[in-house]
Design an enzyme around this catalytic site. Structure first.
Site, short mmCIF file in Angstrom:
data_model
loop_
_atom_site.label_atom_id
_atom_site.label_comp_id
_atom_site.label_asym_id
_atom_site.label_seq_id
_atom_site.Cartn_x
_atom_site.Cartn_y
_atom_site.Cartn_z
CE LYS A 33 -5.89 60.33 117.88
NZ LYS A 33 -6.62 59.32 118.68
NE ARG A 36 -2.28 65.42 118.09
CZ ARG A 36 -2.09 64.14 118.44
NH1 ARG A 36 -0.88 63.60 118.37
NH2 ARG A 36 -3.09 63.40 118.86
CG HIS A 38 -2.69 60.66 109.66
ND1 HIS A 38 -1.89 59.54 109.72
CD2 HIS A 38 -3.71 60.45 110.52
CE1 HIS A 38 -2.42 58.68 110.57
NE2 HIS A 38 -3.52 59.20 111.07
CG HIS A 145 -9.37 56.27 110.52
ND1 HIS A 145 -8.48 55.87 111.50
CD2 HIS A 145 -9.51 55.21 109.68
CE1 HIS A 145 -8.10 54.61 111.25
NE2 HIS A 145 -8.71 54.20 110.16
#
Length: 167
Positions: A33, A36, A38, A145
């Site tokens: 994620k 995808r 960043h 993150h």
């Protein structure tokens, strides 16, 4: 009749297997994620004012709602992964698993415009050079993150000497 029962039983087993396997197939890992949402290595938004509008849609961040803010990093995945080997700092959420890059990185900041309204999401594109902060987890330890980007690196707060006691 026995053949029909065997076919129906086989179909039932197949359906049950698909139901069991399907959720794990659709589950995106936190690292995937992050990539995808960043990573856009080897690319730049400097000559394209519609970069954010195109990328936010292409990377599925306008499905169901308009994601208000997102940052794309235009460095190699290895360079961004290397940030996880720096000295840790505290994340915005208070967790201790954030790390800041040693040097500035090329990024694109995407921010929703005032006229943006789902499903017609609209973004302002801003190309910048900043130090990035990422949260890292897992084995191998990888970014999961994007915590932020700053113009100046974080500096440790100097410790103060103990206060003097008055007698």
């Amino acid at each position: 009749m026995a053949l029909k029962s065997l076919v129906l039983l086989s179909l039932l087993v197949l359906v049950l297997l698909l139901v069991q396997v399907q959720p794990s197939l659709g589950k995106e890992s936190a690292a995937a994620k992050f990539r995808r949402q960043h990573m856009d290595s080897g690319s730049s938004s400097s000559s394209n004012p519609n970069y954010c509008n195109q990328m936010m849609k292409r990377r599925r961040m306008t499905h169901g709602r308009c994601k208000p803010v997102n940052t794309f990093v235009h460095e190699s995945l290895d360079d961004v992964k290397a940030v996880c080997s720096q000295k840790n700092i505290t994340c915005k959420n208070g967790h201790p698993n954030c790390y800041q890059s040693k040097s500035t990185m090329s990024i694109t900041d995407c921010r929703e415009t005032g006229s943006s309204k789902y499903p017609n999401c609209a973004y302002k594109t801003s190309q910048k050079q900043k130090y990035i902060t990422v949260a890292c987890e897992g084995n191998p330890y990888v970014p999961v993150h994007f915590d932020g980007a700053v113009l100046l690196p974080a500096t440790p707060v100097p410790s103060l000497p103990p206060p003097h006691r008055l007698l």
